[in-house]
Design a protein around this motif. Structure first.
Motif, PDB file in Angstrom:
ATOM      1  N   PRO A   1     -31.248   9.825  58.363  1.00 49.60           N
ATOM      2  CA  PRO A   1     -31.861  10.898  57.574  1.00 49.60           C
ATOM      3  C   PRO A   1     -30.975  12.128  57.597  1.00 49.60           C
ATOM      4  O   PRO A   1     -30.048  12.238  58.412  1.00 49.60           O
ATOM      5  CB  PRO A   1     -33.179  11.157  58.313  1.00 49.60           C
ATOM      6  CG  PRO A   1     -32.865  10.824  59.744  1.00 49.60           C
ATOM      7  CD  PRO A   1     -31.899   9.663  59.677  1.00 49.60           C
ATOM      8  N   ASN A   2     -31.239  13.061  56.699  1.00 49.77           N
ATOM      9  CA  ASN A   2     -30.541  14.336  56.749  1.00 49.77           C
ATOM     10  C   ASN A   2     -30.895  15.072  58.039  1.00 49.77           C
ATOM     11  O   ASN A   2     -31.970  14.879  58.605  1.00 49.77           O
ATOM     12  CB  ASN A   2     -30.878  15.186  55.533  1.00 49.77           C
ATOM     13  CG  ASN A   2     -30.249  14.645  54.262  1.00 49.77           C
ATOM     14  OD1 ASN A   2     -29.292  13.877  54.307  1.00 49.77           O
ATOM     15  ND2 ASN A   2     -30.783  15.024  53.118  1.00 49.77           N
ATOM     16  N   ALA A   3     -29.991  15.912  58.504  1.00 46.68           N
ATOM     17  CA  ALA A   3     -30.107  16.476  59.847  1.00 46.68           C
ATOM     18  C   ALA A   3     -30.423  17.963  59.804  1.00 46.68           C
ATOM     19  O   ALA A   3     -29.867  18.698  58.986  1.00 46.68           O
ATOM     20  CB  ALA A   3     -28.800  16.256  60.606  1.00 46.68           C
TER      21      ALA A   3
ATOM     22  N   GLY B   1     -30.897  27.479  63.067  1.00 41.72           N
ATOM     23  CA  GLY B   1     -30.953  28.749  62.360  1.00 41.72           C
ATOM     24  C   GLY B   1     -31.085  28.635  60.862  1.00 41.72           C
ATOM     25  O   GLY B   1     -30.922  29.621  60.151  1.00 41.72           O
ATOM     26  N   SER B   2     -31.367  27.422  60.344  1.00 49.50           N
ATOM     27  CA  SER B   2     -31.480  27.243  58.895  1.00 49.50           C
ATOM     28  C   SER B   2     -32.511  26.174  58.581  1.00 49.50           C
ATOM     29  O   SER B   2     -32.691  25.215  59.335  1.00 49.50           O
ATOM     30  CB  SER B   2     -30.127  26.834  58.308  1.00 49.50           C
ATOM     31  OG  SER B   2     -30.265  26.514  56.931  1.00 49.50           O
ATOM     32  N   GLY B   3     -33.195  26.350  57.452  1.00 57.40           N
ATOM     33  CA  GLY B   3     -34.122  25.335  56.977  1.00 57.40           C
ATOM     34  C   GLY B   3     -33.458  24.317  56.070  1.00 57.40           C
ATOM     35  O   GLY B   3     -34.102  23.363  55.611  1.00 57.40           O
ATOM     36  N   VAL B   4     -32.174  24.506  55.788  1.00 58.97           N
ATOM     37  CA  VAL B   4     -31.432  23.587  54.918  1.00 58.97           C
ATOM     38  C   VAL B   4     -30.943  22.404  55.742  1.00 58.97           C
ATOM     39  O   VAL B   4     -30.278  22.569  56.767  1.00 58.97           O
ATOM     40  CB  VAL B   4     -30.231  24.295  54.262  1.00 58.97           C
ATOM     41  CG1 VAL B   4     -29.443  23.319  53.404  1.00 58.97           C
ATOM     42  CG2 VAL B   4     -30.707  25.482  53.431  1.00 58.97           C
ATOM     43  N   LEU B   5     -31.273  21.186  55.306  1.00 58.73           N
ATOM     44  CA  LEU B   5     -30.849  19.989  56.014  1.00 58.73           C
ATOM     45  C   LEU B   5     -29.420  19.613  55.625  1.00 58.73           C
ATOM     46  O   LEU B   5     -29.004  19.806  54.485  1.00 58.73           O
ATOM     47  CB  LEU B   5     -31.793  18.828  55.710  1.00 58.73           C
ATOM     48  CG  LEU B   5     -33.245  18.991  56.152  1.00 58.73           C
ATOM     49  CD1 LEU B   5     -34.059  17.768  55.760  1.00 58.73           C
ATOM     50  CD2 LEU B   5     -33.342  19.241  57.650  1.00 58.73           C
ATOM     51  N   LEU B   6     -28.698  19.092  56.583  1.00 58.97           N
ATOM     52  CA  LEU B   6     -27.332  18.643  56.342  1.00 58.97           C
ATOM     53  C   LEU B   6     -27.336  17.206  55.827  1.00 58.97           C
ATOM     54  O   LEU B   6     -28.001  16.333  56.389  1.00 58.97           O
ATOM     55  CB  LEU B   6     -26.512  18.699  57.633  1.00 58.97           C
ATOM     56  CG  LEU B   6     -26.233  20.089  58.216  1.00 58.97           C
ATOM     57  CD1 LEU B   6     -25.549  19.949  59.565  1.00 58.97           C
ATOM     58  CD2 LEU B   6     -25.377  20.900  57.272  1.00 58.97           C
ATOM     59  N   ASP B   7     -26.591  16.967  54.765  1.00 54.50           N
ATOM     60  CA  ASP B   7     -26.417  15.607  54.261  1.00 54.50           C
ATOM     61  C   ASP B   7     -25.504  14.866  55.231  1.00 54.50           C
ATOM     62  O   ASP B   7     -24.330  15.210  55.393  1.00 54.50           O
ATOM     63  CB  ASP B   7     -25.790  15.655  52.871  1.00 54.50           C
ATOM     64  CG  ASP B   7     -25.688  14.286  52.216  1.00 54.50           C
ATOM     65  OD1 ASP B   7     -25.827  13.271  52.931  1.00 54.50           O
ATOM     66  OD2 ASP B   7     -25.457  14.224  51.001  1.00 54.50           O
ATOM     67  N   THR B   8     -26.032  13.847  55.905  1.00 52.39           N
ATOM     68  CA  THR B   8     -25.263  13.139  56.927  1.00 52.39           C
ATOM     69  C   THR B   8     -24.400  12.029  56.346  1.00 52.39           C
ATOM     70  O   THR B   8     -23.593  11.429  57.061  1.00 52.39           O
ATOM     71  CB  THR B   8     -26.200  12.538  57.983  1.00 52.39           C
ATOM     72  OG1 THR B   8     -27.183  11.723  57.332  1.00 52.39           O
ATOM     73  CG2 THR B   8     -26.905  13.630  58.758  1.00 52.39           C
ATOM     74  N   GLY B   9     -24.559  11.718  55.052  1.00 51.57           N
ATOM     75  CA  GLY B   9     -23.723  10.698  54.434  1.00 51.57           C
ATOM     76  C   GLY B   9     -24.246   9.300  54.675  1.00 51.57           C
ATOM     77  O   GLY B   9     -25.287   9.091  55.307  1.00 51.57           O
ATOM     78  N   PRO B  10     -23.528   8.296  54.200  1.00 49.40           N
ATOM     79  CA  PRO B  10     -23.978   6.909  54.330  1.00 49.40           C
ATOM     80  C   PRO B  10     -23.737   6.359  55.727  1.00 49.40           C
ATOM     81  O   PRO B  10     -23.039   6.968  56.546  1.00 49.40           O
ATOM     82  CB  PRO B  10     -23.111   6.165  53.303  1.00 49.40           C
ATOM     83  CG  PRO B  10     -21.853   6.976  53.248  1.00 49.40           C
ATOM     84  CD  PRO B  10     -22.282   8.410  53.433  1.00 49.40           C
TER      85      PRO B  10
ATOM     86  N   SER C   1     -39.786  10.312  66.009  1.00 47.31           N
ATOM     87  CA  SER C   1     -39.207  10.446  64.672  1.00 47.31           C
ATOM     88  C   SER C   1     -37.806   9.852  64.630  1.00 47.31           C
ATOM     89  O   SER C   1     -37.073   9.851  65.617  1.00 47.31           O
ATOM     90  CB  SER C   1     -39.146  11.922  64.249  1.00 47.31           C
ATOM     91  OG  SER C   1     -40.450  12.474  64.191  1.00 47.31           O
ATOM     92  N   THR C   2     -37.442   9.359  63.436  1.00 45.02           N
ATOM     93  CA  THR C   2     -36.096   8.853  63.229  1.00 45.02           C
ATOM     94  C   THR C   2     -35.149  10.036  63.043  1.00 45.02           C
ATOM     95  O   THR C   2     -35.412  10.923  62.252  1.00 45.02           O
ATOM     96  CB  THR C   2     -36.044   7.943  62.000  1.00 45.02           C
ATOM     97  OG1 THR C   2     -36.967   6.876  62.185  1.00 45.02           O
ATOM     98  CG2 THR C   2     -34.644   7.381  61.792  1.00 45.02           C
ATOM     99  N   ARG C   3     -34.066  10.014  63.793  1.00 43.46           N
ATOM    100  CA  ARG C   3     -33.087  11.092  63.757  1.00 43.46           C
ATOM    101  C   ARG C   3     -31.742  10.537  63.293  1.00 43.46           C
ATOM    102  O   ARG C   3     -31.492   9.340  63.295  1.00 43.46           O
ATOM    103  CB  ARG C   3     -32.918  11.714  65.144  1.00 43.46           C
ATOM    104  CG  ARG C   3     -34.226  12.105  65.821  1.00 43.46           C
ATOM    105  CD  ARG C   3     -34.921  13.245  65.143  1.00 43.46           C
ATOM    106  NE  ARG C   3     -36.119  13.668  65.873  1.00 43.46           N
ATOM    107  CZ  ARG C   3     -36.953  14.615  65.487  1.00 43.46           C
ATOM    108  NH1 ARG C   3     -36.711  15.255  64.329  1.00 43.46           N
ATOM    109  NH2 ARG C   3     -38.001  14.940  66.206  1.00 43.46           N
ATOM    110  N   SER C   4     -30.828  11.451  62.940  1.00 42.33           N
ATOM    111  CA  SER C   4     -29.456  11.052  62.609  1.00 42.33           C
ATOM    112  C   SER C   4     -28.616  11.121  63.880  1.00 42.33           C
ATOM    113  O   SER C   4     -28.764  12.030  64.689  1.00 42.33           O
ATOM    114  CB  SER C   4     -28.881  11.972  61.543  1.00 42.33           C
ATOM    115  OG  SER C   4     -28.954  13.312  61.946  1.00 42.33           O
TER     116      SER C   4
END
Length: 281
Positions: free
Chosen positions: A235-237, A241-250, A278-281
């Motif tokens: 999943p995105n990570a 300090g931010s509510g924006v999730l990081l795209d972790t890629g494929p 929960s599932t994490r990256s």
């Protein structure tokens, strides 16, 4: 401390910022070579800046082409720098391979265009570099210009030709295979004539051993499937300090190395950590 390339550097060199950063770095005894999107930077091992430049100029790209996915590494065995960059227009693409003529990245480089023989009629995405004692592999994911994936392929090059700055390097082209995706070539950190590529198949790790060398012994691919626990898309990570999730890629192989008869592979995956729900990256 290393002077890291930032959006401001990209803005100053090419006139606009680019996201995502897609950074990587090569390290040698005396230098560090950073590449981020469209720009490069060389510093010494104390972090002192030596030079900053656009990758379009460094790779001597063809006019009216788009550029993407730079990669750089230092090969301790040959004491040479190897770097790749993808270029394309509306109908063709190629991967430019740059090879230093010494261990000094501020010196001269020889450049080669990889294709069939120098251009492909599809997009070569995510080109990656691997080296062994006698060969260099540049792998890619192929996409038609209409968008669909057409599989992974690679080029096997005679390393002696490259480090000797031959006018043309002997090469074996392996076309895209629709059953494959992101075959990541290995950077060999100890002696081996075989050059390995690694690919995630979710429940197995496919390893392709490439033997032979263009212009010498026949180039042969030997596959093997190694069973692993499930390796799935993360999943995105969250980031601090931010509510924006990081795209972790494929869930693909993103780094691979060979040392002392061991293959080391790294990449993104999904997991539920011990004690978590929960599932994490």
């Amino acid at each position: 401390a290393v002077q890291r390339l930032q959006d401001t550097d990209t803005l100053a060199l090419i006139g606009f910022a680019v996201l995502p950063p897609d950074p990587n770095i090569g390290a040698a005894p005396n230098h560090l070579f950073q590449i981020v999107n469209n720009v490069g930077r060389i510093s010494d091992k104390t972090g002192t800046l030596v030079s900053s430049f656009t990758l379009r100029s460094f790779f001597a790209l063809d006019p009216s082409t788009n550029e993407a996915d730079p990669r750089v590494l230092f090969d301790a065995g040959s004491q040479r720098w190897f770097a790749t960059y993808a270029q394309s227009n509306a109908t063709t693409s190629s991967v430019v391979l740059a090879v230093s003529t010494s261990s000094d990245p501020t010196g001269s480089f020889c450049r080669y265009r990889l294709g069939n023989p120098t251009l492909e009629t599809f997009v070569q995405d995510f080109p990656q570099l691997g080296v062994s004692d006698d060969k260099v592999v540049v792998a890619f994911d192929g996409f038609s210009f209409a968008g669909p994936n057409i599989g992974a392929g690679y080029y096997v090059l005679n390393k002696g030709d490259l480090i000797g700055c031959a006018p043309s390097a002997r090469v074996v082209r392996v076309p895209p295979d629709p059953s494959r995706f992101t075959e990541f070539p290995v950077q060999s950190l100890s002696s081996t004539s075989a050059l390995y590529l690694a690919m995630n198949n979710e429940s197995s790790l496919s390893v392709f051993a490439i033997s032979g060398v263009p212009g010498g012994a026949p180039v042969v691919e030997t596959p093997a499937a190694l069973p692993i626990r499930p390796w799935t898309v993360p999943p995105n990570a969250p980031q601090k300090g931010s509510g924006v999730l990081l795209d972790t890629g494929p869930a693909t192989v993103l780094s691979a190395g060979w040392r002392a008869n061991s293959l080391w592979v790294a990449g993104n995956e999904a997991c539920v950590p011990p004690g978590d729900v929960s599932t994490r990256s």
